[in-house]
Design a protein around this motif. Structure first.
Motif: not given
Length: 267
Positions: A72-89
């Motif tokens: 999805l990062q590649e697909e939407y790279q022209k529309n917005l910056e999409l970052l991948i992460g976690f909420e780590v406990d």
């Protein structure tokens, strides 16, 4: 418009709204950057205290979660910056397991959050934001609300100082989550002193702060995490604040944004 705290269909206690539904909604709202931060799997040796054991995502889903988001990062790279992460406990005593998880998946992540949801009492562990009943049980176990607040903010300070390896998240999540049920259980008068100690630790460790809008939607909280005066103090100290909707459904994007001080958030 940047949102650094968003959940996903992989959240076992959220909705099944698809990544694409979140992304299209974000574009409609004018987002320029968004970080998906699903609840990371809890340490294998830790027993989740909530009844359905659904506080974190399934470890078996982690690779697929990351893979889907990379596409999805590649697909939407022209529309917005999409970052991948976690909420780590951060769970005191389980640092090594958390570090192993981060070492395994951290190289594939862009932006993550470190949060405290679990507090150890004299009898057991508690998820303090799960329900008023569990909060009250923790309060009684620890010996009162002041003791619970002290335990929560102590855990936050420990999370900030903890050595979780090179991929430790750089942002502290909803630092006043302990106030989620404040209309039912009044905070101790000097609770802000505990919060300011946390800000000092965040500054000393060069971390960011999640300026979280979800509390404004909670019936017994009705304020941001942290509240405005704490957020403004953090900004005055030079701590970067990142708005987070903490959305667990696509319609939760931008929640609480009208209650934050937009002059002090990072773009």
């Amino acid at each position: 418009m940047r949102d650094g705290h968003i959940h996903t269909p992989y959240c076992p206690h959220g909705t099944l709204d698809s990544f694409r539904l979140y992304i299209e909604k974000a574009i409609d709202l004018g987002y320029k950057t968004m970080t998906f931060t699903e609840h990371a799997p809890l340490p294998e040796s830790f027993t989740d205290p909530v009844p359905l054991k659904d506080s974190g995502m399934n470890m078996a889903d982690v690779e697929r979660y990351i893979s889907e988001l990379k596409k999805l990062q590649e697909e939407y790279q022209k529309n917005l910056e999409l970052l991948i992460g976690f909420e780590v406990d951060y769970i005191a005593g389980y640092e090594k397991e958390t570090e192993r998880f981060l070492n395994e998946f951290g190289p594939q992540l862009d932006d993550s959050i470190l949060s405290v949801h679990f507090i150890e009492g004299n009898q057991q562990w508690y998820c303090i934001d799960f329900s008023p009943d569990m909060y009250e049980a923790a309060l009684n176990d620890l010996g009162g609300n002041d003791a619970l607040y002290r335990a929560y903010f102590k855990a936050l300070r420990k999370s900030i100082k903890a050595d979780l390896g090179p991929y430790k998240p750089r942002r502290i999540g909803h630092m006043t989550l302990v106030k989620k049920f404040q209309d039912l259980f009044a905070p101790p008068e000097d609770w802000e002193e505990y919060a300011f100690e946390v800000l000092e630790s965040i500054k000393d460790s060069n971390l960011q702060l999640d300026y979280n809008g979800a509390g404004t939607q909670k019936p017994h909280c009705k304020e941001t995490y942290p509240p405005s005066n704490i957020a403004e103090q953090a900004s005055a100290m030079g701590i970067p604040l990142i708005y987070g909707s903490d959305a667990h459904k696509s319609t939760g994007l931008k929640q609480g944004f009208d209650k934050i001080n937009t002059r002090i958030v990072m773009p």
